[in-house]
Design a protein around this motif. Structure first.
Motif, PDB file in Angstrom:
ATOM      1  N   ILE A  58       0.859  -1.186   0.000  1.00  0.00           N
ATOM      2  CA  ILE A  58       0.000   0.000   0.000  1.00  0.00           C
ATOM      3  C   ILE A  58       0.897   1.238   0.000  1.00  0.00           C
ATOM      4  CG2 ILE A  58      -1.788   1.262   1.243  1.00  0.00           C
ATOM      5  CD1 ILE A  58      -2.653  -1.491   2.418  1.00  0.00           C
ATOM      6  N   VAL A  59       0.770   2.047  -1.060  1.00  0.00           N
ATOM      7  CA  VAL A  59       1.658   3.196  -1.271  1.00  0.00           C
ATOM      8  C   VAL A  59       0.842   4.456  -1.570  1.00  0.00           C
ATOM      9  CG1 VAL A  59       3.545   1.727  -2.108  1.00  0.00           C
ATOM     10  CG2 VAL A  59       1.918   2.651  -3.734  1.00  0.00           C
ATOM     11  N   GLY A  60       1.543   5.577  -1.757  1.00  0.00           N
ATOM     12  CA  GLY A  60       0.893   6.834  -2.121  1.00  0.00           C
ATOM     13  C   GLY A  60       0.403   6.818  -3.557  1.00  0.00           C
ATOM     14  N   ASP A  61      -0.464   7.745  -3.889  1.00  0.00           N
ATOM     15  CA  ASP A  61      -1.060   7.810  -5.231  1.00  0.00           C
ATOM     16  C   ASP A  61      -0.009   7.838  -6.342  1.00  0.00           C
ATOM     17  OD1 ASP A  61      -3.683   7.780  -4.324  1.00  0.00           O
ATOM     18  OD2 ASP A  61      -3.799   9.967  -4.195  1.00  0.00           O
ATOM     19  N   ASP A  62       1.065   8.613  -6.153  1.00  0.00           N
ATOM     20  CA  ASP A  62       2.078   8.763  -7.200  1.00  0.00           C
ATOM     21  C   ASP A  62       2.926   7.518  -7.390  1.00  0.00           C
ATOM     22  OD1 ASP A  62       1.555  11.466  -7.950  1.00  0.00           O
ATOM     23  OD2 ASP A  62       2.414  12.067  -6.034  1.00  0.00           O
ATOM     24  N   GLU A  63       2.958   6.668  -6.382  1.00  0.00           N
ATOM     25  CA  GLU A  63       3.797   5.474  -6.441  1.00  0.00           C
ATOM     26  C   GLU A  63       3.053   4.264  -6.991  1.00  0.00           C
ATOM     27  OE1 GLU A  63       6.044   5.048  -2.551  1.00  0.00           O
ATOM     28  OE2 GLU A  63       4.475   6.498  -2.056  1.00  0.00           O
ATOM     29  N   ALA A  64       1.733   4.324  -7.018  1.00  0.00           N
ATOM     30  CA  ALA A  64       0.922   3.169  -7.383  1.00  0.00           C
ATOM     31  C   ALA A  64       1.284   2.659  -8.780  1.00  0.00           C
ATOM     32  CB  ALA A  64      -0.561   3.530  -7.319  1.00  0.00           C
ATOM     33  N   ASP A  65       1.440   1.341  -8.882  1.00  0.00           N
ATOM     34  CA  ASP A  65       1.735   0.672 -10.155  1.00  0.00           C
ATOM     35  C   ASP A  65       1.263  -0.768 -10.014  1.00  0.00           C
ATOM     36  OD1 ASP A  65       2.737  -0.570 -12.413  1.00  0.00           O
ATOM     37  OD2 ASP A  65       4.752   0.289 -12.225  1.00  0.00           O
ATOM     38  N   ILE A  66       0.085  -1.048 -10.544  1.00  0.00           N
ATOM     39  CA  ILE A  66      -0.522  -2.361 -10.361  1.00  0.00           C
ATOM     40  C   ILE A  66       0.350  -3.473 -10.938  1.00  0.00           C
ATOM     41  CG2 ILE A  66      -1.977  -2.340 -12.424  1.00  0.00           C
ATOM     42  CD1 ILE A  66      -2.950  -3.700  -8.933  1.00  0.00           C
ATOM     43  N   LYS A  67       1.145  -3.165 -11.972  1.00  0.00           N
ATOM     44  CA  LYS A  67       2.032  -4.188 -12.555  1.00  0.00           C
ATOM     45  C   LYS A  67       3.096  -4.632 -11.553  1.00  0.00           C
ATOM     46  CE  LYS A  67       1.450  -2.588 -17.271  1.00  0.00           C
ATOM     47  NZ  LYS A  67       1.555  -1.225 -17.729  1.00  0.00           N
ATOM     48  N   LYS A  68       3.427  -3.750 -10.614  1.00  0.00           N
ATOM     49  CA  LYS A  68       4.413  -4.075  -9.576  1.00  0.00           C
ATOM     50  C   LYS A  68       3.730  -4.398  -8.243  1.00  0.00           C
ATOM     51  CE  LYS A  68       7.953  -1.082 -11.575  1.00  0.00           C
ATOM     52  NZ  LYS A  68       8.694   0.172 -11.385  1.00  0.00           N
ATOM     53  N   ASN A  69       2.401  -4.566  -8.281  1.00  0.00           N
ATOM     54  CA  ASN A  69       1.593  -4.845  -7.088  1.00  0.00           C
ATOM     55  C   ASN A  69       1.695  -3.737  -6.039  1.00  0.00           C
ATOM     56  OD1 ASN A  69       0.915  -7.132  -8.437  1.00  0.00           O
ATOM     57  ND2 ASN A  69       1.406  -8.541  -6.787  1.00  0.00           N
ATOM     58  N   LEU A  70       1.856  -2.507  -6.515  1.00  0.00           N
ATOM     59  CA  LEU A  70       1.852  -1.328  -5.658  1.00  0.00           C
ATOM     60  C   LEU A  70       0.498  -0.655  -5.826  1.00  0.00           C
ATOM     61  CD1 LEU A  70       5.381   0.078  -6.608  1.00  0.00           C
ATOM     62  CD2 LEU A  70       4.795  -1.306  -4.610  1.00  0.00           C
ATOM     63  N   ILE A  71      -0.310  -0.662  -4.756  1.00  0.00           N
ATOM     64  CA  ILE A  71      -1.656  -0.090  -4.873  1.00  0.00           C
ATOM     65  C   ILE A  71      -1.771   1.177  -4.043  1.00  0.00           C
ATOM     66  CG2 ILE A  71      -2.790  -2.267  -5.455  1.00  0.00           C
ATOM     67  CD1 ILE A  71      -3.723  -2.427  -2.501  1.00  0.00           C
ATOM     68  N   SER A  72      -2.545   2.116  -4.564  1.00  0.00           N
ATOM     69  CA  SER A  72      -2.757   3.401  -3.895  1.00  0.00           C
ATOM     70  C   SER A  72      -3.521   3.204  -2.597  1.00  0.00           C
ATOM     71  CB  SER A  72      -3.543   4.342  -4.804  1.00  0.00           C
ATOM     72  OG  SER A  72      -4.011   5.450  -4.049  1.00  0.00           O
ATOM     73  N   VAL A  73      -3.113   3.952  -1.590  1.00  0.00           N
ATOM     74  CA  VAL A  73      -3.807   3.942  -0.307  1.00  0.00           C
ATOM     75  C   VAL A  73      -5.272   4.343  -0.485  1.00  0.00           C
ATOM     76  CG1 VAL A  73      -3.167   6.318   0.288  1.00  0.00           C
ATOM     77  CG2 VAL A  73      -3.600   4.649   2.121  1.00  0.00           C
ATOM     78  N   ASN A  74      -5.564   5.054  -1.578  1.00  0.00           N
ATOM     79  CA  ASN A  74      -6.937   5.500  -1.846  1.00  0.00           C
ATOM     80  C   ASN A  74      -7.731   4.533  -2.724  1.00  0.00           C
ATOM     81  OD1 ASN A  74      -6.748   7.989  -0.388  1.00  0.00           O
ATOM     82  ND2 ASN A  74      -5.402   8.712  -2.010  1.00  0.00           N
ATOM     83  N   SER A  75      -7.126   3.416  -3.126  1.00  0.00           N
ATOM     84  CA  SER A  75      -7.840   2.443  -3.958  1.00  0.00           C
ATOM     85  C   SER A  75      -8.873   1.698  -3.108  1.00  0.00           C
ATOM     86  CB  SER A  75      -6.863   1.451  -4.580  1.00  0.00           C
ATOM     87  OG  SER A  75      -6.301   0.626  -3.567  1.00  0.00           O
ATOM     88  N   PRO A  76      -9.932   1.202  -3.740  1.00  0.00           N
ATOM     89  CA  PRO A  76     -10.966   0.491  -2.971  1.00  0.00           C
ATOM     90  C   PRO A  76     -10.409  -0.707  -2.186  1.00  0.00           C
ATOM     91  CG  PRO A  76     -11.767   0.993  -5.170  1.00  0.00           C
ATOM     92  CD  PRO A  76     -10.313   1.375  -5.137  1.00  0.00           C
ATOM     93  N   ILE A  77      -9.495  -1.459  -2.773  1.00  0.00           N
ATOM     94  CA  ILE A  77      -8.971  -2.635  -2.068  1.00  0.00           C
ATOM     95  C   ILE A  77      -8.124  -2.226  -0.865  1.00  0.00           C
ATOM     96  CG2 ILE A  77      -6.960  -2.995  -3.551  1.00  0.00           C
ATOM     97  CD1 ILE A  77      -7.619  -6.065  -3.235  1.00  0.00           C
ATOM     98  N   ALA A  78      -7.310  -1.182  -1.016  1.00  0.00           N
ATOM     99  CA  ALA A  78      -6.494  -0.710   0.111  1.00  0.00           C
ATOM    100  C   ALA A  78      -7.395  -0.161   1.213  1.00  0.00           C
ATOM    101  CB  ALA A  78      -5.503   0.348  -0.350  1.00  0.00           C
TER     102      ALA A  78
END
Length: 158
Positions: A107-127
């Motif tokens: 779980i990362v910040g919006d700017d870091e999110a990259d689903i291909k690297k399994n980095l999801i935004s803290v604001n995403s529904p799953i997070a």
């Protein structure tokens, strides 16, 4: 001024990009503009206009990164005691209760999110569904098609 959460790696990545833009890209563009100016009439000089446009993009990105870094709340998850709770920066392994499929996200910040690297935004529904939960907790994620139930199987602060 609102602060935005960012991981240590996310901040390092932005700093590297900022350094590259200032020390490599900016001088290249300035040289390209100077070179294009020597070609004469600026009204019909495509290289000059292209270089000026690049300069605008570059300066805009520099300002954007500087603003993000100045408003960043950098969170180093490695320095926090792991109490098994899902928080910003945590790496979480979940299992689809129906299929048994496992997936791991950080779980990362919006700017870091990259689903291909399994980095999801803290604001995403799953997070948002996982934040505050602990190992063995279940949660339901509503998708456009249906609802999927997951169980948290591992929480790491790495």
């Amino acid at each position: 001024m609102n602060q935005f959460p960012m991981t240590v790696l996310g901040a390092e990545s932005l700093r590297k990009e900022l350094d590259h833009l200032k020390s490599v890209k900016r001088p290249q563009i300035i040289a390209a503009i100077a070179d294009a100016r020597e070609h004469g009439d600026l009204k019909e000089n495509a290289e000059y206009h292209a270089a000026r446009e690049q300069q605008g993009f570059c300066e805009g990105r520099i300002q954007e990164i500087e603003a993000k870094l100045s408003n960043a709340q950098i969170i180093d998850i490695k320095k926090m005691p792991n109490n098994g709770r899902v928080i910003f920066g945590a790496t979480v392994s979940i299992e689809n209760v129906d299929t048994g499929d496992e997936v791991t996200y950080r779980i990362v910040g919006d700017d870091e999110a990259d689903i291909k690297k399994n980095l999801i935004s803290v604001n995403s529904p799953i997070a948002r569904a996982m934040i505050g939960k602990e190992v063995d907790d279940a949660f339901t994620l509503k998708t456009p098609a249906n609802e999927v139930e997951y169980e948290i199987i591992k929480v790491e602060y790495i």
